[in-house]
Design an enzyme around this catalytic site. Structure first.
Site, PDB file in Angstrom:
ATOM      1  N   GLY A   1       0.839  -1.198   0.000  1.00 40.36           N
ATOM      2  CA  GLY A   1       0.000   0.000   0.000  1.00 40.36           C
ATOM      3  C   GLY A   1       0.871   1.244   0.000  1.00 40.36           C
ATOM      4  O   GLY A   1       2.008   1.219   0.476  1.00 40.36           O
TER       5      GLY A   1
ATOM      6  N   GLN B   1       2.927  10.099   1.167  1.00 39.31           N
ATOM      7  CA  GLN B   1       4.227   9.436   1.280  1.00 39.31           C
ATOM      8  C   GLN B   1       5.166   9.811   0.141  1.00 39.31           C
ATOM      9  O   GLN B   1       6.379   9.603   0.249  1.00 39.31           O
ATOM     10  CB  GLN B   1       4.058   7.917   1.328  1.00 39.31           C
ATOM     11  CG  GLN B   1       3.380   7.440   2.610  1.00 39.31           C
ATOM     12  CD  GLN B   1       3.274   5.927   2.641  1.00 39.31           C
ATOM     13  OE1 GLN B   1       2.348   5.355   2.104  1.00 39.31           O
ATOM     14  NE2 GLN B   1       4.252   5.279   3.268  1.00 39.31           N
TER      15      GLN B   1
ATOM     16  N   CYS C   1       5.641   0.102   7.320  1.00 44.81           N
ATOM     17  CA  CYS C   1       5.277   1.245   6.491  1.00 44.81           C
ATOM     18  C   CYS C   1       6.504   1.623   5.672  1.00 44.81           C
ATOM     19  O   CYS C   1       7.614   1.653   6.198  1.00 44.81           O
ATOM     20  CB  CYS C   1       4.863   2.410   7.392  1.00 44.81           C
ATOM     21  SG  CYS C   1       4.380   3.879   6.480  1.00 44.81           S
ATOM     22  N   LEU C   2       6.290   1.923   4.397  1.00 40.12           N
ATOM     23  CA  LEU C   2       7.428   2.286   3.537  1.00 40.12           C
ATOM     24  C   LEU C   2       8.081   3.578   4.008  1.00 40.12           C
ATOM     25  O   LEU C   2       9.234   3.845   3.665  1.00 40.12           O
ATOM     26  CB  LEU C   2       6.974   2.418   2.073  1.00 40.12           C
ATOM     27  CG  LEU C   2       6.484   1.102   1.429  1.00 40.12           C
ATOM     28  CD1 LEU C   2       5.967   1.370   0.020  1.00 40.12           C
ATOM     29  CD2 LEU C   2       7.586   0.050   1.411  1.00 40.12           C
TER      30      LEU C   2
ATOM     31  N   HIS D   1      -4.752   1.475   7.333  1.00 43.18           N
ATOM     32  CA  HIS D   1      -3.406   2.049   7.457  1.00 43.18           C
ATOM     33  C   HIS D   1      -3.221   3.176   6.429  1.00 43.18           C
ATOM     34  O   HIS D   1      -2.727   4.263   6.774  1.00 43.18           O
ATOM     35  CB  HIS D   1      -2.377   0.929   7.253  1.00 43.18           C
ATOM     36  CG  HIS D   1      -0.955   1.345   7.207  1.00 43.18           C
ATOM     37  ND1 HIS D   1       0.002   0.854   8.084  1.00 43.18           N
ATOM     38  CD2 HIS D   1      -0.283   2.208   6.388  1.00 43.18           C
ATOM     39  CE1 HIS D   1       1.178   1.408   7.799  1.00 43.18           C
ATOM     40  NE2 HIS D   1       1.036   2.226   6.766  1.00 43.18           N
ATOM     41  N   GLU D   2      -3.635   2.923   5.191  1.00 42.17           N
ATOM     42  CA  GLU D   2      -3.430   3.924   4.133  1.00 42.17           C
ATOM     43  C   GLU D   2      -4.335   5.142   4.338  1.00 42.17           C
ATOM     44  O   GLU D   2      -3.913   6.282   4.119  1.00 42.17           O
ATOM     45  CB  GLU D   2      -3.651   3.312   2.746  1.00 42.17           C
ATOM     46  CG  GLU D   2      -2.718   2.155   2.383  1.00 42.17           C
ATOM     47  CD  GLU D   2      -1.250   2.434   2.644  1.00 42.17           C
ATOM     48  OE1 GLU D   2      -0.821   3.597   2.533  1.00 42.17           O
ATOM     49  OE2 GLU D   2      -0.530   1.481   2.993  1.00 42.17           O
TER      50      GLU D   2
ATOM     51  N   HIS E   1      -2.975   7.532   6.732  1.00 36.33           N
ATOM     52  CA  HIS E   1      -1.955   8.426   6.158  1.00 36.33           C
ATOM     53  C   HIS E   1      -2.586   9.727   5.660  1.00 36.33           C
ATOM     54  O   HIS E   1      -1.980  10.791   5.761  1.00 36.33           O
ATOM     55  CB  HIS E   1      -1.260   7.760   4.963  1.00 36.33           C
ATOM     56  CG  HIS E   1      -0.077   6.908   5.319  1.00 36.33           C
ATOM     57  ND1 HIS E   1       1.055   7.417   5.909  1.00 36.33           N
ATOM     58  CD2 HIS E   1       0.166   5.587   5.138  1.00 36.33           C
ATOM     59  CE1 HIS E   1       1.943   6.438   6.083  1.00 36.33           C
ATOM     60  NE2 HIS E   1       1.424   5.310   5.620  1.00 36.33           N
TER      61      HIS E   1
HETATM   62 NI    NI Z   1       2.323   3.422   5.662  1.00 41.35          NI
END
Ligand code: NI
Length: 171
Positions: free
Chosen positions: A45, A50, A93-94, A135-136, A139
Site C-alpha cells: 500500500g 508518502q 510502512c514504507l 493504514h493507508e 496516512h
Molecule cells: Ni504506511
C-alpha cells in the site's frame, strides 16, 4: 515513473490531505506512478502524502506472491463502517523502513471511494486488505501506524527512523 518515498519524521506525513474534486489524467498518471513505486519498494500500500502529494489518494495490492495482481486505486477513500471484531497484524510502512509492530484495528471495514473513471465504489474488506486500507487512509489524516502504539515505542521507532533517514541522506 518511480517517486521518492518520504521517510518519517517529515512534516508532510503529519498533514491532513485535501479531497480530490476531479479525476484528471494527471491524477491517473500519479496513481500509476504510485503503484509502480509501491510494487518496486516492494509494499502492499502507498498513500499520496508518502510521495509528498497532500491529496486523498491511496493505492493497494494485498495479493502477495500467489495469485494475479489486484492493483487498486482509491480517490477520496472513506471508512463507512467498521466491525466490532478486531484483528492484530504486524504492520510496517514504507515511510518507516525495516520496523514493524503489532497494531489492533477493526477486522472488517466497508470502504467507499471514487475509482480511476470517476465512479463511486463501495466494498467490504477483511483480513490484510482491511488492515491495509485503514493504514493507508490513516496516512491521509496525517496518522502513522506508530501513532497506534504507546509513546515509548513510538519514540523509539521515530528515533530509529530518524537515524536511518540521516544515513540515507549522507549516502
Ligand atoms: Ni504506511
Amino acid at each position: 515513473m518511480l517517486k521518492p518515498i518520504l521517510i518519517h519524521p517529515d512534516p508532510r506525513l503529519k498533514k491532513a490531505c485535501a479531497p480530490i474534486d476531479d479525476i484528471s489524467d494527471a491524477l491517473r498518471t500519479l496513481a500509476d506512478d504510485m503503484l509502480e513505486t509501491m510494487y518496486d519498494a516492494p509494499g502492499i500500500g502507498l498513500a499520496a502524502p508518502q510521495i509528498g502529494v497532500l491529496s486523498r489518494l491511496i493505492v493497494m495490492d494485498c495479493v502477495k506472491d500467489e495469485g494475479d495482481p489486484e492493483p487498486t486505486v482509491m480517490f477520496n477513500p472513506e471508512i463507512l463502517a467498521s466491525s466490532d471484531d478486531t484483528n492484530v497484524y504486524e504492520e510496517g510502512c514504507l515511510s518507516i523502513p525495516d520496523q514493524f509492530a503489532e497494531v489492533t484495528r477493526p477486522k472488517e471495514v466497508r470502504v467507499g471511494w471514487i475509482d480511476e473513471n470517476g465512479n463511486p465504489q463501495e466494498k467490504d474488506f477483511d483480513g490484510l486488505w482491511a488492515t491495509c486500507a485503514q493504514h493507508e487512509i490513516d496516512h491521509l489524516n496525517g496518522k502513522l501506524f506508530i501513532d497506534h502504539l504507546g509513546p515509548m515505542k513510538r519514540q523509539m521507532m521515530t528515533r530509529k527512523s530518524q537515524k536511518l533517514k540521516r544515513e540515507l541522506a549522507r549516502s
